[in-house]
Design a protein around this motif. Structure first.
Motif, PDB file in Angstrom:
ATOM      1  N   GLU A 133       0.832  -1.211   0.000  1.00 57.80           N
ATOM      2  CA  GLU A 133       0.000   0.000   0.000  1.00 57.80           C
ATOM      3  C   GLU A 133       0.862   1.254   0.000  1.00 57.80           C
ATOM      4  OE1 GLU A 133      -3.162   0.119   2.893  1.00 57.80           O
ATOM      5  OE2 GLU A 133      -3.606  -2.007   2.572  1.00 57.80           O
ATOM      6  N   ASP A 151       1.566   2.295  -3.402  1.00 56.62           N
ATOM      7  CA  ASP A 151       0.390   2.647  -4.197  1.00 56.62           C
ATOM      8  C   ASP A 151       0.099   4.144  -4.037  1.00 56.62           C
ATOM      9  OD1 ASP A 151      -2.011   2.239  -5.747  1.00 56.62           O
ATOM     10  OD2 ASP A 151      -3.117   2.382  -3.854  1.00 56.62           O
ATOM     11  N   THR A 175      -3.381   5.164  -2.570  1.00 54.45           N
ATOM     12  CA  THR A 175      -3.506   4.954  -1.127  1.00 54.45           C
ATOM     13  C   THR A 175      -2.751   6.034  -0.357  1.00 54.45           C
ATOM     14  OG1 THR A 175      -3.704   2.571  -1.443  1.00 54.45           O
ATOM     15  CG2 THR A 175      -3.103   3.311   0.761  1.00 54.45           C
TER      16      THR A 175
END
Length: 162
Positions: free
Chosen positions: A66, A69, A72
């Motif tokens: 995450e 990402d 995110t």
């Protein structure tokens, strides 16, 4: 989190925090450890979103996938740079460690000490911007405050050589 030590590194994605991260990976981190990337964002007015829920406790642990990402990270108001992401991804694979991020909002001095206690960290590595005596007297040194107030060993990595 079970297993190895919880090694914290204060990261704000500046040159001095990248140097501290690299130093921690090269000198402290060993197989089975947990690398906790601790970042502190300025206090803001977060009307909506999950940040409001975690303003006092910090975010939940954010796993490496995450962290890599962009969508995110935007949700948390954090923009990790490619160099930092590459460094921690490589360390996770080569040293067989777990990497997570914990985000706090507010004053960096207080929140880094809070991270030490709430996580609880085995040790913390922090960069030193190398402020001159006058700037340090006016602004205060985050690293100096953390060294004097954290409840775990703190290593300060200087940006400037010599």
């Amino acid at each position: 989190m079970e297993g190895g030590r919880l090694v914290g590194v204060a990261v704000d994605f500046s040159a001095c925090s990248k140097k501290a991260l690299k130093w921690a990976i090269d000198n402290i981190i060993r197989k089975g450890d947990h690398l906790i990337i601790v970042t502190v964002q300025p206090e803001g007015h977060y009307e909506d979103g999950e940040m409001q829920l975690w303003e006092t406790t910090g975010s939940p642990f954010i796993p490496l996938d995450e962290l890599c990402d962009a969508h995110t990270m935007k949700k948390y108001g954090v923009s990790p740079d490619p160099e930092t992401l590459q460094m921690i991804t490589l360390a996770a694979r080569q040293k067989e460690i777990l990497v997570v991020m914990k985000i706090f909002w507010g004053d960096a001095r207080e929140k880094l000490c809070e991270a030490v206690e709430k996580t609880p960290l085995s040790c913390l590595v922090i960069g030193n911007r190398g402020l001159g005596k006058i700037k340090r007297a006016i602004m205060g040194s985050v690293s100096n405050f953390v060294v004097n107030n954290a409840t775990c060993p703190v290593t300060v990595v200087k940006l400037a050589e010599g």
